[in-house]
Design a protein around this motif. Structure first.
Motif, PDB file in Angstrom:
ATOM      1  N   MET A   1      -7.015  -3.323   4.697  1.00 18.75           N
ATOM      2  CA  MET A   1      -5.589  -3.563   4.511  1.00 18.75           C
ATOM      3  C   MET A   1      -4.804  -2.780   5.578  1.00 18.75           C
ATOM      4  O   MET A   1      -5.117  -1.629   5.846  1.00 18.75           O
ATOM      5  CB  MET A   1      -5.198  -3.049   3.116  1.00 18.75           C
ATOM      6  N   SER A   2      -3.783  -3.413   6.182  1.00 23.19           N
ATOM      7  CA  SER A   2      -2.954  -2.651   7.120  1.00 23.19           C
ATOM      8  C   SER A   2      -1.494  -3.043   6.949  1.00 23.19           C
ATOM      9  O   SER A   2      -1.178  -4.125   6.455  1.00 23.19           O
ATOM     10  CB  SER A   2      -3.408  -2.880   8.561  1.00 23.19           C
ATOM     11  N   ASP A   3      -0.591  -2.150   7.353  1.00 21.54           N
ATOM     12  CA  ASP A   3       0.835  -2.446   7.212  1.00 21.54           C
ATOM     13  C   ASP A   3       1.323  -3.139   8.480  1.00 21.54           C
ATOM     14  O   ASP A   3       0.559  -3.322   9.434  1.00 21.54           O
ATOM     15  CB  ASP A   3       1.611  -1.178   6.838  1.00 21.54           C
ATOM     16  N   PRO A   4       2.614  -3.561   8.559  1.00 18.84           N
ATOM     17  CA  PRO A   4       3.088  -4.330   9.720  1.00 18.84           C
ATOM     18  C   PRO A   4       2.894  -3.590  11.052  1.00 18.84           C
ATOM     19  O   PRO A   4       2.756  -4.212  12.084  1.00 18.84           O
ATOM     20  CB  PRO A   4       4.565  -4.549   9.417  1.00 18.84           C
ATOM     21  N   GLN A   5       2.876  -2.247  11.035  1.00 19.64           N
ATOM     22  CA  GLN A   5       2.659  -1.488  12.283  1.00 19.64           C
ATOM     23  C   GLN A   5       1.170  -1.382  12.638  1.00 19.64           C
ATOM     24  O   GLN A   5       0.801  -0.775  13.617  1.00 19.64           O
ATOM     25  CB  GLN A   5       3.219  -0.067  12.159  1.00 19.64           C
ATOM     26  N   GLY A   6       0.298  -1.960  11.805  1.00 15.52           N
ATOM     27  CA  GLY A   6      -1.133  -1.947  12.086  1.00 15.52           C
ATOM     28  C   GLY A   6      -1.834  -0.711  11.556  1.00 15.52           C
ATOM     29  O   GLY A   6      -3.030  -0.549  11.767  1.00 15.52           O
ATOM     30  N   ALA A   7      -1.124   0.205  10.893  1.00 15.26           N
ATOM     31  CA  ALA A   7      -1.767   1.406  10.352  1.00 15.26           C
ATOM     32  C   ALA A   7      -2.596   1.037   9.121  1.00 15.26           C
ATOM     33  O   ALA A   7      -2.216   0.137   8.370  1.00 15.26           O
ATOM     34  CB  ALA A   7      -0.705   2.430   9.969  1.00 15.26           C
ATOM     35  N   THR A   8      -3.721   1.717   8.952  1.00 12.04           N
ATOM     36  CA  THR A   8      -4.568   1.423   7.798  1.00 12.04           C
ATOM     37  C   THR A   8      -3.844   1.800   6.518  1.00 12.04           C
ATOM     38  O   THR A   8      -3.201   2.838   6.440  1.00 12.04           O
ATOM     39  CB  THR A   8      -5.880   2.235   7.886  1.00 12.04           C
ATOM     40  N   LEU A   9      -3.991   0.945   5.542  1.00 12.32           N
ATOM     41  CA  LEU A   9      -3.323   1.157   4.257  1.00 12.32           C
ATOM     42  C   LEU A   9      -4.427   1.191   3.193  1.00 12.32           C
ATOM     43  O   LEU A   9      -5.164   0.229   3.043  1.00 12.32           O
ATOM     44  CB  LEU A   9      -2.422  -0.061   4.074  1.00 12.32           C
ATOM     45  N   LEU A  10      -4.568   2.308   2.525  1.00 14.42           N
ATOM     46  CA  LEU A  10      -5.667   2.425   1.553  1.00 14.42           C
ATOM     47  C   LEU A  10      -5.318   1.778   0.218  1.00 14.42           C
ATOM     48  O   LEU A  10      -6.191   1.222  -0.450  1.00 14.42           O
ATOM     49  CB  LEU A  10      -6.019   3.897   1.335  1.00 14.42           C
ATOM     50  N   ALA A  11      -4.076   1.912  -0.200  1.00 14.47           N
ATOM     51  CA  ALA A  11      -3.674   1.332  -1.493  1.00 14.47           C
ATOM     52  C   ALA A  11      -2.165   1.348  -1.599  1.00 14.47           C
ATOM     53  O   ALA A  11      -1.492   2.128  -0.911  1.00 14.47           O
ATOM     54  CB  ALA A  11      -4.273   2.136  -2.646  1.00 14.47           C
ATOM     55  N   GLN A  12      -1.640   0.512  -2.501  1.00 11.87           N
ATOM     56  CA  GLN A  12      -0.209   0.601  -2.793  1.00 11.87           C
ATOM     57  C   GLN A  12       0.062   0.185  -4.228  1.00 11.87           C
ATOM     58  O   GLN A  12      -0.745  -0.515  -4.846  1.00 11.87           O
ATOM     59  CB  GLN A  12       0.614  -0.183  -1.778  1.00 11.87           C
TER      60      GLN A  12
ATOM     61  N   GLN B   1      12.803  -0.342  -8.470  1.00 12.87           N
ATOM     62  CA  GLN B   1      11.365  -0.081  -8.338  1.00 12.87           C
ATOM     63  C   GLN B   1      11.073   1.143  -7.484  1.00 12.87           C
ATOM     64  O   GLN B   1      11.869   1.510  -6.617  1.00 12.87           O
ATOM     65  CB  GLN B   1      10.715  -1.268  -7.617  1.00 12.87           C
ATOM     66  N   VAL B   2       9.891   1.693  -7.719  1.00 13.98           N
ATOM     67  CA  VAL B   2       9.316   2.687  -6.808  1.00 13.98           C
ATOM     68  C   VAL B   2       8.056   2.067  -6.218  1.00 13.98           C
ATOM     69  O   VAL B   2       7.258   1.479  -6.957  1.00 13.98           O
ATOM     70  CB  VAL B   2       8.871   3.957  -7.566  1.00 13.98           C
ATOM     71  N   THR B   3       7.875   2.209  -4.918  1.00 11.91           N
ATOM     72  CA  THR B   3       6.620   1.770  -4.293  1.00 11.91           C
ATOM     73  C   THR B   3       5.947   2.983  -3.662  1.00 11.91           C
ATOM     74  O   THR B   3       6.597   3.762  -2.952  1.00 11.91           O
ATOM     75  CB  THR B   3       6.882   0.684  -3.224  1.00 11.91           C
ATOM     76  N   ALA B   4       4.663   3.140  -3.957  1.00 12.94           N
ATOM     77  CA  ALA B   4       3.868   4.223  -3.361  1.00 12.94           C
ATOM     78  C   ALA B   4       2.792   3.594  -2.474  1.00 12.94           C
ATOM     79  O   ALA B   4       2.132   2.638  -2.886  1.00 12.94           O
ATOM     80  CB  ALA B   4       3.211   5.066  -4.447  1.00 12.94           C
ATOM     81  N   ILE B   5       2.650   4.129  -1.257  1.00 17.70           N
ATOM     82  CA  ILE B   5       1.643   3.612  -0.314  1.00 17.70           C
ATOM     83  C   ILE B   5       0.769   4.784   0.128  1.00 17.70           C
ATOM     84  O   ILE B   5       1.285   5.851   0.477  1.00 17.70           O
ATOM     85  CB  ILE B   5       2.331   2.965   0.911  1.00 17.70           C
ATOM     86  N   VAL B   6      -0.553   4.559   0.085  1.00 17.18           N
ATOM     87  CA  VAL B   6      -1.499   5.619   0.488  1.00 17.18           C
ATOM     88  C   VAL B   6      -2.111   5.246   1.837  1.00 17.18           C
ATOM     89  O   VAL B   6      -2.634   4.141   2.003  1.00 17.18           O
ATOM     90  CB  VAL B   6      -2.627   5.791  -0.555  1.00 17.18           C
ATOM     91  N   ARG B   7      -2.006   6.185   2.801  1.00 19.10           N
ATOM     92  CA  ARG B   7      -2.600   5.970   4.128  1.00 19.10           C
ATOM     93  C   ARG B   7      -3.512   7.157   4.453  1.00 19.10           C
ATOM     94  O   ARG B   7      -3.319   8.251   3.914  1.00 19.10           O
ATOM     95  CB  ARG B   7      -1.512   5.890   5.199  1.00 19.10           C
ATOM     96  N   PRO B   8      -4.461   6.954   5.379  1.00 20.10           N
ATOM     97  CA  PRO B   8      -5.300   8.094   5.780  1.00 20.10           C
ATOM     98  C   PRO B   8      -4.473   9.136   6.520  1.00 20.10           C
ATOM     99  O   PRO B   8      -3.483   8.800   7.176  1.00 20.10           O
ATOM    100  CB  PRO B   8      -6.330   7.467   6.741  1.00 20.10           C
ATOM    101  N   ASP B   9      -4.864  10.403   6.399  1.00 13.63           N
ATOM    102  CA  ASP B   9      -4.169  11.498   7.077  1.00 13.63           C
ATOM    103  C   ASP B   9      -5.203  12.579   7.360  1.00 13.63           C
ATOM    104  O   ASP B   9      -6.410  12.291   7.334  1.00 13.63           O
ATOM    105  CB  ASP B   9      -3.028  12.008   6.159  1.00 13.63           C
ATOM    106  N   GLU B  10      -4.743  13.798   7.557  1.00 12.85           N
ATOM    107  CA  GLU B  10      -5.688  14.896   7.801  1.00 12.85           C
ATOM    108  C   GLU B  10      -5.436  16.013   6.800  1.00 12.85           C
ATOM    109  O   GLU B  10      -4.334  16.127   6.262  1.00 12.85           O
ATOM    110  CB  GLU B  10      -5.486  15.446   9.221  1.00 12.85           C
ATOM    111  N   GLY B  11      -6.442  16.842   6.584  1.00 15.24           N
ATOM    112  CA  GLY B  11      -6.272  18.005   5.699  1.00 15.24           C
ATOM    113  C   GLY B  11      -6.190  17.588   4.244  1.00 15.24           C
ATOM    114  O   GLY B  11      -6.906  16.695   3.794  1.00 15.24           O
ATOM    115  N   SER B  12      -5.258  18.204   3.528  1.00 12.27           N
ATOM    116  CA  SER B  12      -5.149  17.928   2.091  1.00 12.27           C
ATOM    117  C   SER B  12      -4.144  16.798   1.842  1.00 12.27           C
ATOM    118  O   SER B  12      -3.398  16.407   2.746  1.00 12.27           O
ATOM    119  CB  SER B  12      -4.701  19.199   1.371  1.00 12.27           C
ATOM    120  N   LEU B  13      -4.121  16.311   0.608  1.00  6.69           N
ATOM    121  CA  LEU B  13      -3.235  15.195   0.278  1.00  6.69           C
ATOM    122  C   LEU B  13      -1.767  15.630   0.341  1.00  6.69           C
ATOM    123  O   LEU B  13      -1.410  16.726  -0.088  1.00  6.69           O
ATOM    124  CB  LEU B  13      -3.578  14.662  -1.113  1.00  6.69           C
TER     125      LEU B  13
END
Ligand code: MEV
Length: 326
Positions: free
Chosen positions: A1-12, A42-54
């Motif tokens: 899954m990826s968003d319009p900018q092409g970044a990986t999207l893990l979940a939403q 509504q609230v929308t939450a999107i999870v993307r990869p990052d570094e370190g802790s959440l």
């Protein structure tokens, strides 16, 4: 899954606001209550990869305009609500806080208006982190609501759990002592939610009721019992599809909330304006002390009641249509 900018999207996950139709405050003391989702907000939450802790980044509609909050689990204290929601979800998934993800939140739910802003945010974080952690296994609404309640307790102190339950179910619910069940609706419901524009603090209102009920335990127990019976009668009125009966029950519930000292002159004015313009019934919704009122209308009275609410000072009037069951 990826968003319009092409970044990986893990979940939403997207989660609605809520409105309490019957039983706020009494529900904190174990009486039944009824709540509805408000899908326009509504609230929308999107999870993307990052570094370190959440980390959780949040942009939401605060009382004084949009606000930003950024929270890193490596440094957030135990009472930070966004961190509490993320930690609860990670723990349930058997993951550590050093999970390299970033959760971004966008919310259109105004804070402090009794519409469940903090509960919807917590439910969105838990759901999105749960989906990212266990994509094969959908967590049920009861589990999500209970995990999100850990964050709500940081915000509101003694929360009953009704707000996280209705946001997680995204459907009308009857709620008592931590358990939610779906409601049977015999006819469509048309409601208006009018925002007084004034911010109320759920934590303060709940604490105020607690102090007064400690001083007058018998009086408050009677009010809570009455409100619980109104919620039970409302279940029958909803199943039979009787707006007249339902409206009367809402009016009596508002009287009980006035008696508990959680209404305000502005809320009373909005309630009176709605009834005068032809609503079947109207009451404050949520913890009070500011916030919103909810009015039951029909196709004939909707426009007049909406105009009357605006004329009486509502900063916004949101129509809410709930379809009949099945
Ligand atoms: C807030 O939406 C509802 C209250 O009854 C508090 C709670 O149930 O947690 C005032």
């Amino acid at each position: 899954m990826s968003d319009p900018q092409g970044a990986t999207l893990l979940a939403q996950a997207s989660v609605p606001a809520k409105a309490i139709l019957f039983g706020e405050h009494a529900v904190v003391y174990g009486r039944p209550a009824i709540a509805l989702p408000v899908p326009q907000l509504q609230v929308t939450a999107i999870v993307r990869p990052d570094e370190g802790s959440l980390k959780v980044d949040s942009r939401y509609a605060g009382a004084n305009g949009p606000r930003m909050a950024a929270v890193d689990l490596a440094t957030a204290g135990p009472t930070e609500p966004l961190a509490a929601a993320a930690r609860a979800a990670l723990r349930h998934a058997g993951r550590t806080e050093r999970t390299p993800w970033r959760v971004s939140l966008e919310s259109s739910i105004p804070a402090g208006r009794g519409l469940g802003s903090s509960a919807a945010v917590a439910v969105a974080v838990v759901t999105a982190v749960g989906r990212a952690a266990e994509p094969e296994e959908a967590w049920g609404p009861q589990t999500i609501a209970e995990l999100a309640l850990e964050a709500e307790r940081c915000v509101h102190g003694q929360a009953s759990g009704i707000d996280t339950a209705v946001c997680a179910h995204a459907a009308p619910i009857y709620f008592q002592q931590g358990q939610a069940r779906p409601l049977l609706l015999g006819c469509p419901l048309t409601l208006l939610i009018a925002d007084s524009g004034l911010r109320g603090s759920t934590a303060e209102m709940v604490a105020g009721v607690r102090a007064r009920q400690a001083e007058h335990p018998h009086t408050y127990a009677e009010w809570f019992d009455r409100v619980g019976r109104l919620a039970d009668d409302a279940v029958r009125a909803l199943a039979e599809g009787s707006p007249r009966w339902l409206g009367q029950l809402m009016n009596v519930n508002h009287l009980a909330l006035q008696a508990m000292h959680v209404s305000t002159p502005q809320l009373d004015q909005l309630v009176a304006a709605a009834r005068h313009a032809g609503a079947w019934g109207a009451k404050l919704t949520g913890s009070g002390g500011g916030g919103a009122v909810i009015a039951l209308v029909d196709d004939e009275t909707l426009a007049a009641v909406s105009a009357a609410l605006s004329a009486a000072g509502a900063v916004s009037v949101l129509p809410l249509s709930i379809p009949p069951s099945g």
